[in-house]
Design an enzyme around this catalytic site. Structure first.
Site, PDB file in Angstrom:
ATOM      1  N   SER A 112       0.794  -1.219   0.000  1.00 30.33           N
ATOM      2  CA  SER A 112       0.000   0.000   0.000  1.00 30.33           C
ATOM      3  C   SER A 112       0.833   1.280   0.000  1.00 30.33           C
ATOM      4  CB  SER A 112      -0.952  -0.049   1.186  1.00 30.33           C
ATOM      5  OG  SER A 112      -1.837   1.026   1.124  1.00 30.33           O
ATOM      6  N   HIS A 113       0.664   2.070   1.031  1.00 33.60           N
ATOM      7  CA  HIS A 113       1.320   3.383   1.115  1.00 33.60           C
ATOM      8  C   HIS A 113       2.719   3.287   1.717  1.00 33.60           C
ATOM      9  CE1 HIS A 113      -0.738   2.141   4.666  1.00 33.60           C
ATOM     10  NE2 HIS A 113       0.080   2.897   5.378  1.00 33.60           N
ATOM     11  N   ASP A 276      -2.285   6.423  -3.493  1.00 31.81           N
ATOM     12  CA  ASP A 276      -1.146   5.802  -2.814  1.00 31.81           C
ATOM     13  C   ASP A 276      -0.513   4.708  -3.676  1.00 31.81           C
ATOM     14  OD1 ASP A 276      -3.235   4.009  -2.653  1.00 31.81           O
ATOM     15  OD2 ASP A 276      -2.551   3.172  -0.747  1.00 31.81           O
ATOM     16  N   ASP A 278      -0.868   1.493  -4.109  1.00 30.28           N
ATOM     17  CA  ASP A 278      -1.670   0.531  -4.865  1.00 30.28           C
ATOM     18  C   ASP A 278      -2.999   1.097  -5.354  1.00 30.28           C
ATOM     19  OD1 ASP A 278      -2.562   0.665  -2.213  1.00 30.28           O
ATOM     20  OD2 ASP A 278      -3.397  -1.340  -2.273  1.00 30.28           O
ATOM     21  N   ASP A 280      -5.618   2.594  -3.814  1.00 35.02           N
ATOM     22  CA  ASP A 280      -6.920   2.534  -3.145  1.00 35.02           C
ATOM     23  C   ASP A 280      -7.188   3.728  -2.238  1.00 35.02           C
ATOM     24  OD1 ASP A 280      -5.132   1.730  -1.235  1.00 35.02           O
ATOM     25  OD2 ASP A 280      -6.079  -0.207  -0.802  1.00 35.02           O
ATOM     26  N   ARG A 281      -6.142   4.473  -1.883  1.00 35.12           N
ATOM     27  CA  ARG A 281      -6.371   5.651  -1.032  1.00 35.12           C
ATOM     28  C   ARG A 281      -6.529   6.908  -1.874  1.00 35.12           C
ATOM     29  NH1 ARG A 281      -3.029   5.249   4.508  1.00 35.12           N
ATOM     30  NH2 ARG A 281      -3.431   3.060   4.917  1.00 35.12           N
ATOM     31  N   LYS A 375     -11.469  -0.111  -1.277  1.00 31.97           N
ATOM     32  CA  LYS A 375     -11.545   1.333  -1.412  1.00 31.97           C
ATOM     33  C   LYS A 375     -10.881   1.713  -2.735  1.00 31.97           C
ATOM     34  CE  LYS A 375      -7.616   2.047   1.729  1.00 31.97           C
ATOM     35  NZ  LYS A 375      -7.357   0.755   2.382  1.00 31.97           N
TER      36      LYS A 375
END
Ligand code: G16
Length: 542
Positions: A112-113, A276, A278, A280-281, A375
């Site tokens: 992710s982030h 981010d 991947d 999703d944010r 998300k």
């Protein structure tokens, strides 16, 4: 030929809030990734010849693990794997493909982030057939399996190339390499009024999207530039890099500071956004204003009907417990359902599948809807653009009128990163020990009305999650929440969430630090943060 390779179990492969996340060198230990992937297959692959989606955010070690996962899928009875070209798939795009193609599930490689590169972070998570993260019953079973695994299965031949579109075979299994963007862009076009957004942009509305050298670059270029007519330079840092260009692909005030400063400049664009690692944010910025994720959730929920995909209204809203209660006010006024879940997108899956909610969101910069089961950063940006195209007001004005109608929930999250694990756990334990006697206690002008350790009973399947964060609520509605992050890879991250409701529009212009000052001080008193962690200030405030 299928080979069975002997392996030794690792005892530390417990999935966190969102899959297994560790430093790259940790993942590079012999068979570390193989053990986890085989444990997934052992737990979930029930029928022969099913389809599996595989993709990741392009970070360092992505390609290597994807090629291994393809060979292991071929040896574990899958009939087809669908892989993004070069192993690239944003998390929401992977969720979409699983659903659209009727796959049994998907393996998503991402941290992710978190930063990438040879010394950065890596992660593996499994998503089920609804496209969403596996629920706890499955992640726990995977963990149990990893503790005793003794062998994994792998196809001996190398995996086919994944840089060319089309179908190839590995043994009896089809390896289908797809354009990572196409199906996702179509889905977005089916939800939002692209003509209206195109007209907004053509009228001189300016925007900048920062892809942070992570996975959303190709998606954003296709959608914003090619399909919506934004200037080429409006998508920056668009090339996905294995180490995110040395940056930290977390769209918050610290790591997206360049974008925020650009928006705050007098001649800056009208709208800014970022996603981010991947995809999703999301981060949403207007001229002179950064929209907090909790406010963004509330505004999107209140205005979703302006986009064609949600024109018939939304069934309900869900938010994670530490997310501010701004969305609750929208649900209450509109007479729709509101659900409070533990942190982690996986807890929204059942509510979405059951049609109880349409829109979900978290304070951790995540918003999404029932279009996928993750998300979705670009979805949030497009919904904002659709709303702006309909209302033709600035982001700041939309926020202001939202607060005037629903009241303002001042909100901040304070992160204390890489805290000594024992100290952080001690802090939480001490809070839990004091919960029973907390009600009625006074701190300055604040009186505790309720205190508990959040637990959740899923209204659909009845499963229970306990120990999900300590909530301290004060009379008048102020709230402090303490919990430890489940996504870090070093030490412990203490998150302190602070919130206060302000109904009076004359008091909606304070900076959150001021509006929350007494609660912030009280958080340190109650949590004994300085005393127990030695930290005098948070590392990141969002
Ligand atoms: C993950 C989860 C989110 C969660 C976030 C923060 O997001 O999917 O549901 O809110 O972590 O979790 P924690 O507070 O435990 O660190 P992502 O974007 O990292 O996949």
């Amino acid at each position: 030929m299928i080979e069975t390779i002997a392996t030794k179990p690792y005892q530390d492969q417990k999935p966190g809030t969102s899959g297994l996340r560790k430093k790259v060198p940790h993942f590079q230990q012999p068979n570390y990734a193989q053990n986890f992937i085989q444990s997934i297959f052992d737990v979930v692959a029930k029928q022969e010849l099913e389809t599996l989606v595989i993709g990741g955010d392009g970070r360092f070690y992505n390609r290597e693990v994807i090629l291994t996962a393809i060979r292991m899928a071929a040896a574990n009875g899958y009939g087809r794997v669908i892989v993004g070209r070069n192993g690239i798939l944003s998390t929401p795009a992977a969720s979409n493909l699983i659903r659209q193609r009727g796959a049994a599930g998907g393996i998503i490689l991402s941290a992710s982030h978190n930063p990438g590169g040879p010394d950065g972070d890596f992660g593996i998570k499994y998503n089920i057939s609804n496209g969403g993260p596996a629920p706890e019953s499955i992640t726990s079973a995977i963990f149990e399996k990893t503790k005793s695994i003794s062998a994994y299965r792998i196809f001996s031949a190398p995996a086919p190339r994944i840089d060319e579109l089309g179908e190839k075979h590995l043994g009896d299994m089809v390896v289908e390499v797809v354009d990572p963007v196409a199906a996702y862009a179509e889905l977005m076009e089916s939800l939002f009024d692209f003509d209206k957004i195109r007209a907004l942009i053509a009228s001189g509305f300016t925007m900048r999207f920062d892809a942070m050298h992570a996975v959303t670059g190709p998606y954003a270029s296709e959608i914003f530039v090619n399909r919506l007519g934004a200037e080429k330079g409006s998508v920056v840092n668009a090339e996905p890099l294995e180490d995110f260009g040395g940056g930290h692909p977390d769209p918050n005030a610290v790591h997206a500071a360049t974008l925020i400063n650009h928006l705050m400049a007098p001649n800056g664009p009208a709208f800014g956004a970022a996603s981010d690692g991947d995809g999703d944010r999301n981060l949403i910025i207007g001229k002179g204003v950064v929209v907090s994720p909790s406010d963004s959730l509330a505004v999107l929920a209140a205005n979703a009907h302006l986009a064609p995909g949600y024109a018939r209204g939304i069934a309900g809203i869900a938010r994670s417990m530490p997310t501010s209660q701004a969305a609750d006010r929208v649900a209450q006024k509109r007479g729709i359902g509101m659900y409070e879940t533990p942190t982690g997108w996986k807890f929204f899956g059942n509510l979405l599948d059951a049609g109880k909610v349409t829109i979900c969101g978290e304070e951790s910069a995540g918003t999404g809807s029932d279009h996928v089961r993750e998300k979705d950063g670009l979805w949030a940006v497009l919904l904002w653009l659709n709303i702006l195209a309909e209302r033709r007001e600035s982001v700041a004005d939309i926020l202001k009128s939202h607060w005037a109608e629903f009241g303002r929930n001042y909100y901040q999250r304070h992160d204390f990163e890489e805290v000594d694990k024992d100290a952080a756990e001690g802090l939480m334990e001490s809070l839990r020990d004091r919960l029973a006697s907390m009600a009625g206690q006074r701190f300055g002008s604040l009186v505790v009305s309720e205190a508990d350790d959040f637990s959740y009973k899923d209204p659909v399947d009845g499963s229970v999650a306990t120990g999900q964060g300590v909530r301290i609520v004060f009379s008048g509605g102020g709230r402090i929440v303490f919990r430890l992050s489940g996504t870090g890879t070093a030490g412990a991250t203490l998150r302190v969430y602070i919130e206060r409701f302000e109904p009076d529009p004359a008091k909606h212009d304070l900076v959150p630090e001021e509006a929350l000052a007494e609660l912030i001080e009280t958080a340190d008193v109650i949590g004994e943060i300085k005393k127990r962690t030695g930290r005098t200030a948070p590392d990141v405030v969002t």
